[in-house]
Design a protein around this motif. Structure first.
Motif, PDB file in Angstrom:
ATOM      1  N   HIS A   7     -32.578  -3.457  56.155  1.00  0.00           N
ATOM      2  CA  HIS A   7     -33.140  -4.245  57.258  1.00  0.00           C
ATOM      3  C   HIS A   7     -32.623  -5.675  57.160  1.00  0.00           C
ATOM      4  O   HIS A   7     -32.824  -6.355  56.153  1.00  0.00           O
ATOM      5  N   ASP A   8     -31.940  -6.109  58.230  1.00  0.00           N
ATOM      6  CA  ASP A   8     -31.322  -7.438  58.271  1.00  0.00           C
ATOM      7  C   ASP A   8     -30.449  -7.689  57.039  1.00  0.00           C
ATOM      8  O   ASP A   8     -30.467  -8.767  56.440  1.00  0.00           O
ATOM      9  N   GLY A   9     -29.702  -6.656  56.664  1.00  0.00           N
ATOM     10  CA  GLY A   9     -28.771  -6.764  55.541  1.00  0.00           C
ATOM     11  C   GLY A   9     -29.401  -6.671  54.167  1.00  0.00           C
ATOM     12  O   GLY A   9     -28.717  -6.800  53.158  1.00  0.00           O
ATOM     13  N   VAL A  10     -30.715  -6.433  54.106  1.00  0.00           N
ATOM     14  CA  VAL A  10     -31.415  -6.354  52.820  1.00  0.00           C
ATOM     15  C   VAL A  10     -31.971  -4.945  52.631  1.00  0.00           C
ATOM     16  O   VAL A  10     -32.607  -4.388  53.529  1.00  0.00           O
ATOM     17  N   GLU A  11     -31.728  -4.382  51.424  1.00  0.00           N
ATOM     18  CA  GLU A  11     -32.205  -3.034  51.121  1.00  0.00           C
ATOM     19  C   GLU A  11     -33.730  -3.030  50.996  1.00  0.00           C
ATOM     20  O   GLU A  11     -34.317  -3.895  50.351  1.00  0.00           O
ATOM     21  N   VAL A  12     -34.365  -2.055  51.664  1.00  0.00           N
ATOM     22  CA  VAL A  12     -35.822  -1.911  51.610  1.00  0.00           C
ATOM     23  C   VAL A  12     -36.123  -0.657  50.791  1.00  0.00           C
ATOM     24  O   VAL A  12     -36.251   0.441  51.331  1.00  0.00           O
ATOM     25  N   SER A  13     -36.254  -0.822  49.498  1.00  0.00           N
ATOM     26  CA  SER A  13     -36.423   0.332  48.605  1.00  0.00           C
ATOM     27  C   SER A  13     -37.787   0.997  48.761  1.00  0.00           C
ATOM     28  O   SER A  13     -37.944   2.180  48.464  1.00  0.00           O
ATOM     29  N   GLU A  14     -38.791   0.250  49.251  1.00  0.00           N
ATOM     30  CA  GLU A  14     -40.134   0.834  49.425  1.00  0.00           C
ATOM     31  C   GLU A  14     -40.129   1.971  50.446  1.00  0.00           C
ATOM     32  O   GLU A  14     -41.005   2.836  50.410  1.00  0.00           O
ATOM     33  N   SER A  15     -39.168   1.961  51.366  1.00  0.00           N
ATOM     34  CA  SER A  15     -39.109   3.001  52.398  1.00  0.00           C
ATOM     35  C   SER A  15     -38.538   4.315  51.866  1.00  0.00           C
ATOM     36  O   SER A  15     -38.737   5.356  52.473  1.00  0.00           O
ATOM     37  N   GLN A  16     -37.849   4.250  50.754  1.00  0.00           N
ATOM     38  CA  GLN A  16     -37.142   5.418  50.234  1.00  0.00           C
ATOM     39  C   GLN A  16     -38.129   6.503  49.790  1.00  0.00           C
ATOM     40  O   GLN A  16     -39.129   6.225  49.132  1.00  0.00           O
TER      41      GLN A  16
END
Length: 200
Positions: A74-83
């Motif tokens: 999201h906006d170039g930043v990895e969102v690991s919580e969604s994994q």
């Protein structure tokens, strides 16, 4: 949360009417053995002045009518919580190639349940698109227990019998020859002792 993000991406798709934006997949089908690693890759249209912060992507495994999030940016930043927990600690994202318009994900320690259809949605300031690929993970059979040594083939048994037979025949011929020689020697010796020489 996952479905909300997906709906937002679709809404953004409708609002984005800016030029041609294309998402492609490097391969449409992948096959690998379990416990191995594989790299899934998608490409998308990019411009030289594209900012990484404008890239939003959601890559998921579509299985049994459910989406399991593999990777979320999201906006170039990895969102690991969604994994999804199935992929936890097994996905590595190559951020260096993002500027080139490539999403490269390495999935390690493959499991058979990783098999299925992978969907990657990509949205930038230039547009939105998505593409799929299929992954088939093959189960590795457990090594078979070692079999006991098989008995020799009938042909080799025949050869062994032939060699044994020839060896016994040679031994018998040698024994007969030895017996004959000893008998002859014994007979000569008896003749010599049985006919004493005359004394003058």
């Amino acid at each position: 949360m996952k479905m909300i993000f997906r709906i937002l991406l679709l809404i953004n798709l409708i609002s984005c009417v800016s030029g041609t934006f294309v998402v492609n997949v490097a391969q449409t089908s992948y096959q690998a053995e379990e416990n191995h690693n594989i790299t899934l890759e998608w490409t998308f249209t990019t411009k030289p002045d594209m900012s990484i912060t404008s890239v939003n992507t959601l890559c998921s495994l579509f299985i049994n009518h459910n989406l399991l999030v593999l990777f979320h940016l999201h906006d170039g930043v990895e969102v690991s919580e969604s994994q999804h927990q199935q992929f936890s600690g097994r996905v590595q994202f190559d951020k260096d190639v993002l500027r080139e318009g490539r999403i490269r994900l390495q999935l390690s320690r493959l499991r058979t349940e990783d098999s299925g259809l992978y969907l990657c949605d990509v949205k930038t300031d230039d547009g939105f698109g998505s593409e799929t690929c299929r992954l088939n993970v093959i189960a590795v059979d457990q090594p078979e227990p070692q079999r006991p040594t098989a008995s020799p083939e009938p042909e080799s048994q025949g050869r062994i019998g032939l060699y044994v037979g020839l060896g016994l025949t040679a031994a018998a011929v040698l024994l007969v020859t030895l017996c004959f020689a000893l008998r002859r020697c014994f007979t000569k010796s008896t003749d010599n002792t049985g006919n004493p020489s005359s004394v003058v």
